[in-house]
Structures are given as C-alpha cells and as structure tokens.
Design an enzyme around this catalytic site. Sequence first.
Site, mmCIF file in Angstrom:
data_model
loop_
_atom_site.group_PDB
_atom_site.id
_atom_site.type_symbol
_atom_site.label_atom_id
_atom_site.label_comp_id
_atom_site.label_asym_id
_atom_site.label_seq_id
_atom_site.Cartn_x
_atom_site.Cartn_y
_atom_site.Cartn_z
ATOM 1 N N LEU A 111 -3.679 16.692 -2.138
ATOM 2 C CA LEU A 111 -2.512 17.547 -1.865
ATOM 3 C C LEU A 111 -1.287 16.732 -1.498
ATOM 4 O O LEU A 111 -1.363 15.837 -0.648
ATOM 5 C CB LEU A 111 -2.844 18.512 -0.719
ATOM 6 C CG LEU A 111 -1.711 19.413 -0.222
ATOM 7 C CD1 LEU A 111 -2.256 20.803 0.128
ATOM 8 C CD2 LEU A 111 -1.012 18.819 1.005
ATOM 9 N N ASP A 116 5.724 17.133 1.601
ATOM 10 C CA ASP A 116 7.130 16.721 1.649
ATOM 11 C C ASP A 116 7.446 15.412 0.918
ATOM 12 O O ASP A 116 6.687 14.448 1.043
ATOM 13 C CB ASP A 116 7.569 16.487 3.103
ATOM 14 C CG ASP A 116 7.067 17.530 4.060
ATOM 15 O OD1 ASP A 116 6.508 18.542 3.625
ATOM 16 O OD2 ASP A 116 7.226 17.309 5.280
ATOM 17 N N GLN A 121 4.145 13.005 1.296
ATOM 18 C CA GLN A 121 2.998 13.329 2.126
ATOM 19 C C GLN A 121 1.791 13.564 1.220
ATOM 20 O O GLN A 121 1.875 14.335 0.260
ATOM 21 C CB GLN A 121 3.282 14.599 2.936
ATOM 22 C CG GLN A 121 4.266 14.389 4.064
ATOM 23 C CD GLN A 121 3.640 13.615 5.210
ATOM 24 O OE1 GLN A 121 2.830 14.137 5.956
ATOM 25 N NE2 GLN A 121 4.003 12.347 5.343
HETATM 26 C C1 FRU Z 1 6.657 19.931 6.696
HETATM 27 C C2 FRU Z 1 5.711 19.169 7.619
HETATM 28 C C3 FRU Z 1 6.465 18.155 8.447
HETATM 29 C C4 FRU Z 1 5.392 17.159 8.783
HETATM 30 C C5 FRU Z 1 4.587 17.140 7.510
HETATM 31 C C6 FRU Z 1 3.126 16.915 7.681
HETATM 32 O O1 FRU Z 1 6.018 20.438 5.586
HETATM 33 O O2 FRU Z 1 4.979 20.059 8.431
HETATM 34 O O3 FRU Z 1 7.102 18.689 9.579
HETATM 35 O O4 FRU Z 1 5.900 15.905 9.083
HETATM 36 O O5 FRU Z 1 4.800 18.389 6.873
HETATM 37 O O6 FRU Z 1 2.495 16.756 6.452
#
Ligand code: FRU
Length: 491
Positions: free
Chosen positions: A44, A47, A63
């Site tokens: 998955l 961000d 991410q």
């Molecule tokens: C936003 C978030 C961020 C965090 C990240 C974790 O989608 O929740 O605030 O850093 O994703 O994956």
Amino acid sequence: IEEMAESKYRTILEAKSGELEALKDKAIKDSWQPIYHIHPQYGLMNDPNGLIQLNGEYHVFYQWYPYGAMHGMKHWAHVKSTDLVTWERLPVALTPTEEYESHGAYSGGAIEKDGQGLLFYTGNVKYEDGSRSANQCIAMLTRDGSVEKYTHNPAVRGVPDGYTGHVRDPKVWKENDTYYMLLGAQRENETGALIVYESSDALQWSFKGEVKTSLPDFGYMWECPDYFKLDGKDVFVFSPQGIKADGHDFHNIYNVIYAVGTFDVESLTFEMEYYREIDKGFDFYAPQTFQDESGRRLLFAWIGNPDVDYPSDEYGWAHALTLPRELSLEGNELVQKPVEELNKLRDQAVHFRGTLKNEEVIIDEATNNAYEINMTFREIAAKQFGLELFNSKEEELRLVFDTEKQEVRLDRSSFHHQYATEYGVVRSEKWTASNEVDVRVFVDKSIVEIYINGGKIVFTSRVFPKKDSKSAVNVFAEGAVDYRIDYYGMS
Ligand code: FRU
C-alpha cells in the site's frame, strides 16, 4: 490478532523468503493497475513525500507498507525521473529500524542544502496503552540517489506542551537565512492546528509557536501541512480531519483545503482571505508541493483515502499518486494544470467533432482505458450535457454539466464494484454556465483525473470497471451543444 500485530509492524528486512516475489506476482495480475501513474509494485502507498528536484532529477518518495493493502509499518519508497513522465524505481529509502521511529517513518518534505537533499520525516511511536508520540527526523539524499539517516536523529524528540501525540508531517522551507519546519498538530482540546519550529542550520531545531489562523476550531487534526508563496500570495495547504460535509464540499472521509492570504513568519500570523477544497473528486488526500529548478510550483497527491477499503485490495496492492500538476493563482482561484511534459505520453490524436441534439454519441468504443481527452463544449443550449467514461452496457462514469442547477457532477453510482458508498456516490461543484467549457481527462485503468476550465475545477477519482467489460467514451446532451474532442491513446 497477535500475529496480525506482528506482521503489521514488520519492516521489509523481515520478509520471509519468497514473500516479496509472491506479493509482486499477485499484484501484477491486476488489470486495474495503472500504466502511467506512480503506484506501488505491491503493498500500500499513501502520501507523496520528500518531493525535490536535485541536479536535474525529480525524486518522489511515498508512504509504503510492503505486505499488502493495509496501513502498517510505513517505509519511504523512492522513484526518480528526469522528465516527470518515466519513473525509475530505486531501493527503499527509509526503513524504520530505530527506536525513535518504532512504528513507522511517516510523511514529510525535502529541501536542498549544500548541493544535497535533506529529507524530513516523522518517527511514529506507539505505546502498549494505545497512546503515541512523534519524533521529527532527518535523512540525507545524495546526488547519486542514496539515502542515509542523520546520525543525531531524532532532530526533535517528542511533542511540545499543549499538544497530543498527533504532531507530524514536517514541511521545511528557508526564508531570510532561517529554516522553518511546519507540522500538523492536534491541541490537547482535540482541535487541529499548525505549529512551527525554527533553525539556523536545518539540523538543530527549536519550537517557535503555533500559526495564528482564523480557523481555531476546524476539525480534530490537520495532516500534511504545506506552505508556499504563489503569484504574490501566501498559501497554506493541509488535510483537516473531522470536517462535516456541506453543500458541494467535504464529502470524503477526510478532505484537503488550500487557504490564501498573507503570512507573517515572524509573528506566525496568517491573515486568511479565503479557503477552498483543492479537488472535488472521490479519492484525493495528503498533497505535497515543491518548487522545481525551473521555478514551477508542482503538486502531487495521494489518489486515495485513509480508512477506506478498495476493490483492488484483494490483489495486495493499493493506491497511486496524481499526475504532477503545476499550480498558479488566477484571481481568487487555484489553477491546477497537468505539467506539459505529460504530452509525451500521447499516441496519435483522433478528432471527433459534432453537434448533439437530445442524443448520445459514442465517440470511441474500444479504449483500453489508458487515454487522454482534450475537449470543448460550445454553443451551449442544453439543459444538461456531458461525458460518459468507462461506458459499457451496465456501467458508466458520468460527468454532467447542469445549466439549471449551475453545477457539474461526477456520478459513479452505476458501478458494480462499489466502495465508500457511505460517503455518497456523486461529487459536485458549483459551475456557472457560459458559452463554452473545456474538459481535459486522463484515464489510466482505474484512475480518472478531470480538469475543467483549464484546471479551475478538478475531480480525481478511482473507478473499478468490471474486469470483462469493454469501455466506451460517450458524449450526451439534453438539448443542443457542439463538441470538439481530441482523443489520444496512451501506451
Ligand atoms: C496522511 C497520514 C500522515 C502520516 C501518514 C502515515 O495520510 O496519516 O499524517 O504521516 O499518513 O502513513
């Protein structure tokens, strides 16, 4: 549950033999995988992180949880490009192996300093009692693309007084010889806020205070903040959580706004003129911007939403990033334009022109769902008119311009594969009928990005057409309207 918890917080270094190959094999079988949008090979993504152009090369991090379509131990994955069109996958950039990032290397931004990149991220820490804390961390991106954590991490340990453990997503910029780090935060009274640290060397940071805005009680947490100057104004972008749907706005589980005004960094005072949602589609969150070497302000966002299951989850991969969009302010509107480099993706153009009178015309019935459409509707004497994408006998994504209601709607209600329906199956925006409207559409298997009137209204969404259906593009009108379409297949 124990086993699940164990796997949820496993780094990629703990993969069992053959496990990653099996994940790759499973994901590649999914015909919903996009072909020209940045997406994970498996696992998955959420961000976009650490956006920067360094030495001519664009670096995009995101991410990433490797072991399937769920939110678990977040890594920073890494791709790079010289043209914003073709992306090369690089080794995982950040693997959370240290105590200060025990439950994930969370989101953040990048700057250039002394010829190399500095990446800022949040070390997410969870405790057994369910509470959490956050550390702000740094890594170096060298010109050859390798990433190394700062030896004195964390740069900021813990959160300042007055805030809960929800403090994250550092976005750093330099102004008048000072570096500023903007963070999304939650006050102890469970309202969202933005806070700022400052530094003279971008390595040692001290808490400066909270940004004073005219939104003291706007949702319970603000994620992924961004700040930049654009066409003479100061702009904040952030993703507030806990805002109720209202008219055309805030229909997704969490939403994203841009706020325009004047910011005084010394006193941290933001005189806001207005704020709006950035994107009106079903699937858009956590955007980040950066300025490239030619001075353009570019945005990428996550095409997805947190806490929502998607039809493709069964293939063990999830989500994608938007196409890069160049931002500008025109009057009181943010304009988002897909970067012109994307024209490289186009095959030969096919042109369709005609006048519709109470009818529906199929302009292409054999798309492989990877194409761009550039079109205008003119001589508008119709009550409603628009475009149908992914049209088979059973399903269609309808974009409807409604001159009576003075709105434009995106309707995905007819799809067999539904998700997040508790947030509605139609999205809309105010639209004032005039003699002409232009629409630019990018379709990439299960992704659609729609830019209206040069990028003043944008809808970003996923759709999951039936696997065996043939998808056509149609135009329709109730009344009379002229249309001109340039259609480009993409391969
Ligand atoms: C936003 C978030 C961020 C965090 C990240 C974790 O989608 O929740 O605030 O850093 O994703 O994956």
